[in-house]
Design a protein around this motif. Structure first.
Motif, mmCIF file in Angstrom:
data_model
loop_
_atom_site.group_PDB
_atom_site.id
_atom_site.type_symbol
_atom_site.label_atom_id
_atom_site.label_comp_id
_atom_site.label_asym_id
_atom_site.label_seq_id
_atom_site.Cartn_x
_atom_site.Cartn_y
_atom_site.Cartn_z
ATOM 1 N N PHE A 268 3.503 7.569 -2.968
ATOM 2 C CA PHE A 268 5.027 6.979 -3.796
ATOM 3 C C PHE A 268 6.507 7.793 -3.053
ATOM 4 N N ALA A 269 6.508 8.387 -2.959
ATOM 5 C CA ALA A 269 7.241 9.716 -2.618
ATOM 6 C C ALA A 269 7.405 9.200 -1.235
ATOM 7 N N ASP A 270 6.363 8.714 -0.225
ATOM 8 C CA ASP A 270 6.095 8.966 0.877
ATOM 9 C C ASP A 270 6.727 7.208 1.809
ATOM 10 N N LYS A 271 6.688 7.015 0.440
ATOM 11 C CA LYS A 271 6.754 5.324 0.746
ATOM 12 C C LYS A 271 8.582 4.449 0.476
ATOM 13 N N ASN A 272 8.801 3.558 0.913
ATOM 14 C CA ASN A 272 10.692 3.269 0.887
ATOM 15 C C ASN A 272 10.347 1.716 0.044
ATOM 16 N N ILE A 273 9.801 1.922 -0.974
ATOM 17 C CA ILE A 273 8.747 0.610 -2.027
ATOM 18 C C ILE A 273 10.147 -0.142 -2.524
ATOM 19 N N ALA A 274 10.065 -1.661 -2.229
ATOM 20 C CA ALA A 274 11.180 -2.629 -1.947
ATOM 21 C C ALA A 274 10.902 -2.424 -4.055
ATOM 22 N N ALA A 275 12.447 -2.968 -4.627
ATOM 23 C CA ALA A 275 12.182 -3.656 -5.414
ATOM 24 C C ALA A 275 11.810 -5.286 -5.693
ATOM 25 N N TYR A 276 11.693 -5.996 -5.906
ATOM 26 C CA TYR A 276 10.988 -6.966 -6.296
ATOM 27 C C TYR A 276 10.781 -8.043 -7.804
ATOM 28 N N PHE A 277 11.072 -9.125 -7.653
ATOM 29 C CA PHE A 277 10.882 -10.140 -8.758
ATOM 30 C C PHE A 277 9.925 -10.830 -8.550
ATOM 31 N N GLN A 278 8.743 -11.351 -9.863
ATOM 32 C CA GLN A 278 8.027 -12.324 -9.928
ATOM 33 C C GLN A 278 7.260 -13.555 -11.106
ATOM 34 N N ILE A 279 7.766 -14.774 -10.259
ATOM 35 C CA ILE A 279 7.400 -15.278 -11.919
ATOM 36 C C ILE A 279 6.495 -16.033 -12.061
ATOM 37 N N GLU A 280 6.143 -16.125 -12.828
ATOM 38 C CA GLU A 280 4.438 -16.582 -13.133
ATOM 39 C C GLU A 280 4.584 -17.504 -13.882
ATOM 40 N N SER A 281 4.058 -19.093 -13.853
ATOM 41 C CA SER A 281 4.448 -20.078 -14.643
ATOM 42 C C SER A 281 3.133 -20.725 -14.990
ATOM 43 N N GLY A 282 2.536 -21.232 -16.364
ATOM 44 C CA GLY A 282 1.098 -21.901 -16.399
ATOM 45 C C GLY A 282 0.743 -22.291 -17.407
ATOM 46 N N VAL A 283 -0.703 -22.483 -17.776
ATOM 47 C CA VAL A 283 -1.039 -22.869 -18.884
ATOM 48 C C VAL A 283 -2.323 -22.947 -19.257
ATOM 49 N N GLY B 66 4.791 2.261 -16.622
ATOM 50 C CA GLY B 66 5.147 2.750 -15.206
ATOM 51 C C GLY B 66 3.794 4.332 -15.017
ATOM 52 N N ASN B 67 4.008 4.375 -13.329
ATOM 53 C CA ASN B 67 3.428 5.119 -13.587
ATOM 54 C C ASN B 67 3.431 5.886 -11.888
ATOM 55 N N LEU B 68 2.620 6.978 -11.665
ATOM 56 C CA LEU B 68 3.406 8.189 -11.238
ATOM 57 C C LEU B 68 2.448 8.665 -10.172
ATOM 58 N N GLU B 69 2.498 9.234 -9.347
ATOM 59 C CA GLU B 69 1.065 9.817 -8.789
ATOM 60 C C GLU B 69 1.951 10.816 -8.201
ATOM 61 N N ILE B 70 1.209 12.057 -8.250
ATOM 62 C CA ILE B 70 1.490 13.234 -7.181
ATOM 63 C C ILE B 70 0.672 13.336 -6.828
ATOM 64 N N GLN B 71 0.464 13.940 -5.691
ATOM 65 C CA GLN B 71 -1.268 14.268 -4.671
ATOM 66 C C GLN B 71 -0.662 15.197 -3.707
ATOM 67 N N ARG B 72 -0.852 16.723 -3.634
ATOM 68 C CA ARG B 72 -0.783 17.597 -2.579
ATOM 69 C C ARG B 72 -2.156 17.795 -2.162
ATOM 70 N N ASP B 73 -1.864 17.948 -0.580
ATOM 71 C CA ASP B 73 -3.294 18.366 -0.051
ATOM 72 C C ASP B 73 -4.348 17.644 -0.491
ATOM 73 N N ARG B 74 -5.764 17.262 -1.121
ATOM 74 C CA ARG B 74 -6.352 16.336 -2.102
ATOM 75 C C ARG B 74 -6.497 16.449 -3.489
ATOM 76 N N LEU B 75 -6.132 17.089 -3.911
ATOM 77 C CA LEU B 75 -5.572 16.580 -5.175
ATOM 78 C C LEU B 75 -4.523 15.534 -5.956
ATOM 79 N N LEU B 76 -5.174 15.371 -6.778
ATOM 80 C CA LEU B 76 -4.088 13.981 -7.121
ATOM 81 C C LEU B 76 -4.347 13.982 -8.356
ATOM 82 N N GLN B 77 -2.716 13.702 -8.728
ATOM 83 C CA GLN B 77 -2.275 13.681 -10.537
ATOM 84 C C GLN B 77 -2.031 12.106 -10.875
ATOM 85 N N ARG B 78 -2.469 11.726 -11.722
ATOM 86 C CA ARG B 78 -2.123 10.512 -12.100
ATOM 87 C C ARG B 78 -1.320 10.143 -13.482
#
Length: 526
Positions: free
Chosen positions: A119-134, A193-205
């Motif tokens: 995630f640190a390498d991406k420019n993440i844009a904030a957005y809203f989502q509305i869901e309505s149903g039954v 909330g989720n946070l991913e840290i990736q260094r080389d090929r080792l991932l922490q989430r």
């Protein structure tokens, strides 16, 4: 459980084919499909290159150029280059240097994985989502003993507002979601909330979820729920992938009672998969877990679950899996102020396969055989063997569009150690067989429809003429499952899930049951 398993399968399919990740809101559904098709084409190219080759070829250069286009987000152009490389490979199978192509594939996959999981390498844009149903559900039960009927029906409209946004944490970027929902039963707020840290090929989430649900009716109880998880490993490695995943969950009620118990759970999963080559792998997983209910029910268990399988995958619709699952479960409960304890061990070999015979015809097959043994085998918890088999002939219109027609079979046999319990336990023996019809439809504009229908005849050969006819009478069952995802525009989507079961008694008129569950919603992202 069948509904849950089917829903899980559909969500996994969506995750592979139609991922709706919280990223740049300008990414259209068509771009997502092109991205996934690029990954599939890359996988096919990776899976089919021969091991003995010459070095005079431009295929590695095409793969590297495709990777550069993919890094720039030009998924359609990248896929066209891979398709050209695949055509060259089919024309001259001797013209492929394994080492050069493997390096190019390693580079391309690393670019793609890094883009998806850092995630640190991406420019993440904030957005809203509305869901309505039954939400709609209806249960109809007829009771043969006194010719009475019971009807339960729930119809609830809902409105859900989600807000996704990035959050900087010490140089890293976490993805956060706030969700407000209101329906006829609850008003709720949930945080994820989720946070991913990736260094080389080792991932922490790191993942955290928490929410509180305020009841709108006296029939339902207020409650809060929280989940935590941590993953460490190399889940995207091309040779040996592994990870360790720790999870915990708590559900609590301000006013717990016998019907609304607090819940505590914890689990730890170890996973390893070794690839012999790009087509074959062997996998092993082990998960110890603990579950306990408090302040109401006292049910609890300790469980160990392990499974392993061998996988051969030649393409999207060409794979074979051979495996087995082992479960050991120690459980206890207070039943009318009496402590009941027991333990069981089960083992279940499994075989699954799907194979295309030609571009238009193929088959899908599944075989499962579970054997369960209890420490104390009695009328309540008898030992049993359960066998399931399914064979479906599939007709392909394209890779992502197919129609299937097949046969399903299941039988279960019970056994106890006490002769006095044998007759009662064996009344539950059954066998069933039936027909299944499947339809899978996916278009590049994002439309997905998954529809299945099953007609089955279930018989209880050992049932006797008694009051238990209500439970062990021969049945005829119709079952329909539908999942549909239809993007109307880049911002508007329609989602539909429906399940209908018509369970009819083949002997008695007043012993039928019908179940209808449906969820329909309209989603808007902005």
């Amino acid at each position: 459980m069948k509904i849950l398993a089917h829903t899980i399968f559909l969500m996994i399919t969506l995750a592979v084919l139609l991922p709706l990740r919280a990223q740049d809101s300008t990414l259209s559904s068509r771009q997502e499909i092109d991205k996934n098709l690029y990954e599939i084409t890359l996988y096919k190219l990776k899976s089919h290159f021969p091991e003995q080759t010459r070095v005079d070829t431009i295929i590695p250069d095409l793969v590297k150029d495709a990777a550069e286009l993919a890094e720039a987000g030009q998924w359609s152009e990248a896929r066209e280059l891979l398709a050209a490389a695949e055509s060259l490979l089919q024309i001259d199978a001797e013209a492929l240097p394994a080492d050069s192509l493997a390096e190019a594939i390693e580079f391309s996959v690393k670019v793609n994985r890094d883009a998806d999981n850092s995630f640190a390498d991406k420019n993440i844009a904030a957005y809203f989502q509305i869901e309505s149903g039954v939400d709609f559900s209806r249960q109809d039960y007829q009771i043969a003993i006194d010719d009475s009927a019971l009807v339960e029906q729930l119809q609830s409209g809902f409105l859900n507002l989600d807000y996704y946004h990035p959050l900087k944490l010490g140089g890293q970027t976490a993805l956060v979601n706030h969700s407000l929902r209101a329906d006829n039963q609850y008003v709720s707020y949930a945080f994820q909330g989720n946070l991913e840290i990736q260094r080389d090929r080792l991932l922490q989430r790191f993942d955290v979820q928490s929410g509180f649900y305020l009841s709108q009716e006296k029939l339902f109880a207020d409650f809060g729920e929280s989940r935590l998880s941590y993953l460490l490993g190399r889940p995207y490695s091309l040779d040996t992938r592994w990870y360790v995943d720790a999870r915990a969950r708590t559900k609590w009620h301000p006013n717990p009672d016998s019907l609304n118990s607090d819940i505590l759970t914890a689990s730890l999963t170890g996973y390893i998969e070794h690839f012999f080559n790009f087509r074959q792998s062997i996998n092993f997983s082990w998960t110890p877990s603990w579950y306990q209910e408090r302040n109401g029910s006292q049910f609890q268990y300790w469980q160990q679950r392990a499974y392993g399988y061998y996988r051969l995958r030649e393409g999207f619709n060409r794979y074979v899996e051979l495996g087995a699952e082992f479960v050991q479960n120690n459980f206890r409960d207070d039943i009318q102020d009496t402590l009941y304890q027991n333990r069981y061990v089960s083992i279940e070999p499994q075989v699954q396969a799907e194979w295309t015979l030609n571009p238009r015809l193929g088959f899908k097959a599944r075989l499962e055989w579970e054997t369960r043994r209890y420490r104390v085998s009695d009328a309540v918890n008898p030992d049993f063997q359960n066998r399931k088999a399914e064979a479906v002939l599939r007709f392909y219109r394209s890779t992502f569009q197919s129609f299937g027609l097949g046969y399903v079979f299941e039988d279960q046999r019970h056994k106890v150690r006490k002769e006095t319990d044998a007759a009662f336990a064996e009344e539950g023996d059954f066998f069933s067989h039936g027909l299944v019809v499947e339809l899978e439809f996916l278009q590049l504009d994002g439309i997905m429809i998954d529809l299945s229908y099953q007609l089955s005849w279930r018989s209880y050969p050992n049932a006797v003429d008694s009051y238990f006819n209500a439970f062990y009478s021969d049945r005829l069952t119709h079952s329909i499952n539908l999942f549909a995802w239809v993007p109307l525009t880049a911002r508007w989507q329609v989602q539909l899930f429906a399940n209908y079961d018509d369970d009819r008694d083949r002997e008695f008129k007043q012993n039928d049951a019908r179940s209808t569950i449906m969820n329909a919603s309209l989603i808007y992202k902005f």
